[in-house]
Write a protein that holds these residues in place. Structure first.
Motif, mmCIF file in Angstrom:
data_model
loop_
_atom_site.group_PDB
_atom_site.id
_atom_site.type_symbol
_atom_site.label_atom_id
_atom_site.label_comp_id
_atom_site.label_asym_id
_atom_site.label_seq_id
_atom_site.Cartn_x
_atom_site.Cartn_y
_atom_site.Cartn_z
ATOM 1 N N PHE A 18 0.830 -1.198 0.000
ATOM 2 C CA PHE A 18 0.000 0.000 0.000
ATOM 3 C C PHE A 18 0.866 1.251 0.000
ATOM 4 O O PHE A 18 0.685 2.149 -0.835
ATOM 5 C CB PHE A 18 -0.927 0.001 1.216
ATOM 6 N N LEU A 19 1.834 1.264 0.929
ATOM 7 C CA LEU A 19 2.711 2.429 1.045
ATOM 8 C C LEU A 19 3.503 2.636 -0.257
ATOM 9 O O LEU A 19 3.657 3.757 -0.731
ATOM 10 C CB LEU A 19 3.666 2.226 2.221
ATOM 11 N N LEU A 22 1.334 3.962 -2.979
ATOM 12 C CA LEU A 22 1.060 5.364 -2.710
ATOM 13 C C LEU A 22 2.197 6.231 -3.237
ATOM 14 O O LEU A 22 1.982 7.276 -3.845
ATOM 15 C CB LEU A 22 0.922 5.560 -1.199
ATOM 16 N N LEU A 25 2.305 6.219 -7.025
ATOM 17 C CA LEU A 25 1.186 7.026 -7.490
ATOM 18 C C LEU A 25 1.500 8.512 -7.362
ATOM 19 O O LEU A 25 1.286 9.295 -8.293
ATOM 20 C CB LEU A 25 -0.049 6.684 -6.661
ATOM 21 N N ALA A 26 2.028 8.877 -6.194
ATOM 22 C CA ALA A 26 2.318 10.282 -5.933
ATOM 23 C C ALA A 26 3.298 10.811 -6.974
ATOM 24 O O ALA A 26 3.057 11.826 -7.628
ATOM 25 C CB ALA A 26 2.873 10.463 -4.537
ATOM 26 N N ILE A 29 1.838 10.915 -10.611
ATOM 27 C CA ILE A 29 0.906 12.014 -10.893
ATOM 28 C C ILE A 29 1.673 13.322 -11.053
ATOM 29 O O ILE A 29 1.421 14.106 -11.964
ATOM 30 C CB ILE A 29 -0.165 12.115 -9.794
ATOM 31 N N CYS A 319 4.532 16.518 -4.477
ATOM 32 C CA CYS A 319 4.600 15.059 -4.589
ATOM 33 C C CYS A 319 5.886 14.533 -3.969
ATOM 34 O O CYS A 319 5.899 13.474 -3.329
ATOM 35 C CB CYS A 319 4.525 14.646 -6.051
ATOM 36 N N ASN A 322 5.727 14.739 -0.205
ATOM 37 C CA ASN A 322 4.830 13.656 0.177
ATOM 38 C C ASN A 322 5.582 12.325 0.201
ATOM 39 O O ASN A 322 5.522 11.555 1.154
ATOM 40 C CB ASN A 322 3.702 13.616 -0.857
ATOM 41 N N LEU A 324 8.797 11.913 0.363
ATOM 42 C CA LEU A 324 9.852 11.944 1.383
ATOM 43 C C LEU A 324 9.296 11.480 2.730
ATOM 44 O O LEU A 324 9.897 10.641 3.416
ATOM 45 C CB LEU A 324 10.367 13.386 1.496
ATOM 46 N N GLY A 325 8.130 12.020 3.089
ATOM 47 C CA GLY A 325 7.512 11.632 4.357
ATOM 48 C C GLY A 325 7.219 10.152 4.401
ATOM 49 O O GLY A 325 7.537 9.460 5.384
ATOM 50 N N LEU A 326 6.646 9.650 3.306
ATOM 51 C CA LEU A 326 6.293 8.230 3.280
ATOM 52 C C LEU A 326 7.537 7.348 3.331
ATOM 53 O O LEU A 326 7.566 6.314 4.011
ATOM 54 C CB LEU A 326 5.481 7.930 2.022
ATOM 55 N N LEU B 20 7.677 17.600 7.451
ATOM 56 C CA LEU B 20 7.405 17.297 6.045
ATOM 57 C C LEU B 20 5.937 17.521 5.713
ATOM 58 O O LEU B 20 5.589 18.076 4.680
ATOM 59 C CB LEU B 20 7.797 15.852 5.738
ATOM 60 N N GLN B 24 4.298 20.160 3.064
ATOM 61 C CA GLN B 24 3.355 19.722 2.037
ATOM 62 C C GLN B 24 2.074 20.541 2.089
ATOM 63 O O GLN B 24 1.536 20.958 1.058
ATOM 64 C CB GLN B 24 3.049 18.240 2.255
#
Lengths: 433, 403
Positions: A18-19, A22, A25-26, A29, A319, A322, A324-326, B20, B24
């Protein structure tokens, strides 16, 4: 080692589907949007003159009175164009405008077509590198001694003469017979830089006739006709001697010396006209622009496009943040595993490299998917808005650019998480096991 | 009750994740606020009425290349023939078509003496006869239409009477009535035109012009080898009339081209295409951006839940209720969202100012960043509550296990 890391990366991706999805996808896009806007931007900002960009020079004259227009007009008056044609400084030169004429053939059943026609000089074809299939441009003598000759393009030749060699045949324009002297190959630079006055993204004309015929045949102008002076123009001869700007003018020079020489010539021309009572403004001058400058000053790339490219760049940044955080979340969760690997001898560099490979893999996936988005959104936009094909084809460079930007962006986003994970102290995680 | 203090200390203990998220949100607010502002500005532009019966009125182009005819009587015969066709309400020749992107425009001289004479704003110029108003479907609100005998044929310079749009009348004569006023096509005193009527609304051809609503109709039937003809007909009859008009005109004289039949509503679509395109692409961007931000948010919350499993278990064991756990996550993210929203709003205003100075965009209205932050708070709630409900279900027993 690289392939071993690739294998590890794949396993890690599978472990957190899932991660990972994500993240892909990020980034996809972000890439999709960026490539879409960049593609349109690139096609619009292309300089179609290529290496001839510096040789081809557009001429503008500040002929208006001092209280009139506050800038150079894109076109010239007929009288100035007529005088400029007499200069022997440039290697080649052409005055031109667009008109429309009814086309008929010798076949009496042929339903007349109304086509746009470029009225120009013989140098036009060499200056703008127009390729010919049959014949060539009319002779240079025609530019001074008008003869009813015409050059048509491949598509019209196909339509009228089934594509065969039509040199010497007769074409009727507004019921006047013209002899065909040349057939050009399909050729349509985008943007149509030599005449941007009525929109830069159109097809080039199908028919070309000599400029010297204009005063005889009184061709109407289909382009912009701009006057700073209130003159009543009721006949063609009044139009020709008026201060109306409606003629485009280009010259070709070989080098800067010749360009300077021509600039000097124009300066003298302006002074001479001032003696005659024209060019009554302190700012009266001539301006020369090469193709690149020409596209720039005429703002061929619309503002909207620049705004879109800017915003989509910011979008890509979001993106990335985003992602980076994930990534940080994902990698830190794996800290115990990394602790074990570090304890049994993996160096920090190896851990770092391993994680960067994983990030690169995600970036690559995102890039490919992003290309798919870009292609989809471009086809959707072109179908929905009936856009010119020249603007919505996915440019070849984008196929390389998209994955490159994606991987580079992902790697940049991955540096901090990978560094965090490889610099943690293994013992902390080993203890908690 | 809101447990702000422990939440803040949680945030401070592990800074990188929240920072972060903050970045964002700041960027998202800046982009979304400006993008939605541009979208709404474009939609407002596209919403303006042209004042004409757009679904009924179409134009076409007539090019006569036969040099041996009397063009004037030819055109008059043509127009009469078109008016007689079934389905046709009215028809007139014209110099230009509303919203078509091309046409005639000019300024005029007005004033009571040579010294006080001044130029009017630029205005679109329609040349036509007494049928023009009915053909366009515009509403006459003051004065009168041209009388048939007033209409002249030939050169534009002959114009003597004019009907002006309300916007042009207001811009030129203010609250004073326009009826009976004189404007000059040349310098003061030259080529006078008397205003006899005012129409409520009639737009020109260039939708990006500031003076789009300025129009004048002058009493001239133009005679030109290129003639634009305006036809008003029952809705849905264009396809059939296109055939009939072409046949009728070519039967009269073959040496001409009849083409480009276009409804004004089609002109509208074409002329606003770039605005619609911009609005579409930006909407796409806004939706995707919000999607990505909320998915990222949800992902972060899920990660935090996993990391804090033990902590949550312990708190549950010590008596925290399920909703306490949920509200802990909610408040934590609200803090980030509000801080990010405020900074993002400031960045948005800055970005708007940059865009305004470099490009011809109007000033960003404050309601847009505010609305964006409000929307983001709603989105945060959804993105947090869904995973946080799972967290609330963590059993207190987890806390006592070692892994």
């Amino acid at each position: 080692m690289f392939f071993y890391y690739l294998d590890l990366a794949w396993r890690s991706i599978k472990k957190t589907p899932f991660l990972s999805l994500l993240m892909v996808l990020a980034i996809s896009i972000g890439i999709g949007i960026t490539i879409t806007t960049l593609n349109v931007y690139q096609l619009m900002s292309e300089n179609p003159a290529g290496d001839r960009s510096d040789n081809l020079i557009a001429v503008q004259l500040w002929s208006q009175d001092k209280d009139a227009w506050k800038e150079f007009n894109a076109q010239l008056t007929y009288q100035d164009a007529y005088n400029l044609r007499k200069s022997d400084v440039p290697t080649r030169q052409t005055a031109m405008f667009v008109t429309g004429l009814a086309v008929q053939t010798e076949d009496p059943d042929f339903v007349p077509l109304l086509e746009s026609v470029r009225v120009t000089d013989s140098d036009f074809f060499n200056m703008f590198s127009v390729p010919f299939i049959y014949g060539k441009a009319w002779d240079k003598s025609v530019d001074t001694e008008a003869v009813y000759q015409v050059v048509i393009n491949e598509a019209l030749n196909q339509q009228l003469f089934a594509g065969e060699d039509s040199i010497g045949k007769t074409l009727y324009l507004d019921s006047k017979p013209y002899q065909i002297v040349g057939v050009t190959k399909t050729w349509s630079p985008s943007p149509l830089y030599y005449d941007i006055t009525t929109g830069a993204f159109k097809d080039s004309a199908q028919i070309f006739v000599p400029f010297s015929l204009a005063p005889i045949e009184e061709f109407q102008s289909w382009g912009n006709n701009q006057s700073w002076k209130r003159q009543s123009i009721n006949s063609y001869s009044e139009r020709l001697s008026s201060e109306m700007h409606w003629i485009q003018y280009w010259v070709e020079v070989q080098d800067d010396t010749q360009r300077d020489e021509y600039a000097q010539w124009l300066k003298r021309y302006v002074e001479q006209q001032q003696l005659l009572g024209r060019f009554d403004s302190p700012e009266a001058a001539a301006k020369l622009s090469n193709v690149e400058q020409w596209l720039e000053i005429n703002e061929v790339v619309p503002e909207d496009n620049k705004i879109l490219v800017g915003l989509s760049g910011l979008f890509l940044l979001v993106c990335l943040v985003n992602m980076l955080g994930l990534l940080l979340a994902k990698f830190l969760k794996r800290a115990p595993e990394v602790g074990v690997r570090r304890a049994i001898g993996a160096s920090r560099a190896q851990i770092f490299f391993q994680h960067m490979v994983e990030v690169g893999l995600i970036g690559f996936g995102g890039g490919l998917l992003g290309l798919l988005w870009a292609w989809g959104s471009l086809s959707m936009l072109s179908a929905h808005f009936d856009l010119e094909d020249a603007l919505t084809q996915l440019d070849l460079t984008m196929w390389v650019l998209a994955p490159t930007i994606a991987i580079a962006a992902a790697l940049i986003a991955g540096v901090y998480p990978a560094w965090r994970i490889c610099s943690t102290n293994p013992s902390v995680h080993l203890k908690s096991q | 009750m809101l447990q702000i203090k422990p939440i803040l200390s949680t945030l401070m203990r592990n800074k990188s994740g929240p920072i972060l998220l903050l970045i964002q949100i700041i960027l998202s607010v800046a982009i979304v606020a400006n993008a939605s502002f541009i979208i709404s500005e474009r939609l407002t532009l596209m919403d303006r009425e042209s004042g004409t019966a757009e679904e009924q009125v179409f134009d076409f182009r007539l090019y006569s290349f036969d040099k041996n005819i009397d063009l004037e009587s030819q055109i008059q015969r043509d127009i009469r023939a078109i008016r007689d066709l079934p389905g046709v309400i009215d028809a007139s020749t014209t110099s230009m078509v509303p919203l078509s992107g091309g046409g005639w425009s000019s300024g005029y001289t007005v004033g009571s003496s040579e010294e006080t004479a001044k130029d009017t704003e630029n205005t679109a110029v329609y040349y036509g006869d007494e049928h023009m108003i009915n053909t366009l479907g515009v509403e006459l609100i003051e004065g009168r239409n041209f009388y048939e005998e007033e209409v002249l044929t030939g050169s534009p310079d002959l114009a003597t009477h004019g009907i002006v749009s309300k916007a042009f009348a207001k811009a030129t004569w203010g609250d004073d009535t326009a009826i009976g006023k004189t404007m000059y096509a040349g310098d003061f005193g030259n080529m006078p035109i008397k205003v006899v009527g005012v129409v409520d609304k009639l737009q020109g051809a260039w939708v990006n012009s500031d003076s789009l609503d300025n129009s004048v109709i002058l009493n001239i039937k133009l005679v030109n080898v290129f003639t634009k003809v305006l036809v008003r007909a029952e809705v849905g009859t264009l396809a059939q009339l296109k055939q009939e008009i072409t046949t009728t005109l070519l039967k009269d004289n073959r040496n001409r081209v009849v083409e480009r039949f276009t409804l004004i509503s089609e002109h509208r679509k074409r002329v606003y295409r770039n605005h619609e395109l911009m609005a579409t692409v930006l909407s796409m961007m806004v939706i995707l951006l919000l999607l990505i931000t909320s998915l990222g948010l949800a992902g972060m919350v899920m990660f935090n839940i996993e990391r804090r499993t033990k902590q949550i278990g312990t708190r549950r064991a010590l008596g925290a209720k399920k909703r306490d756990i949920i509200s802990f996550f909610l408040v934590e993210n609200y803090i980030i969202c509000v801080v990010g929203g405020v900074i993002g709003g400031l960045v948005a205003v800055q970005l708007g100012q940059q865009l305004m100075s470099v490009y011809s965009l109007p000033k960003l209205e404050l309601i847009y960043p505010i609305a964006t932050v409000a929307g983001l708070i709603v989105l945060t709630t959804i993105a947090v509550i869904l995973p946080a409900r799972k967290a609330a279900n963590i059993s207190p027993a987890i806390a006592t296990r070692s892994v």
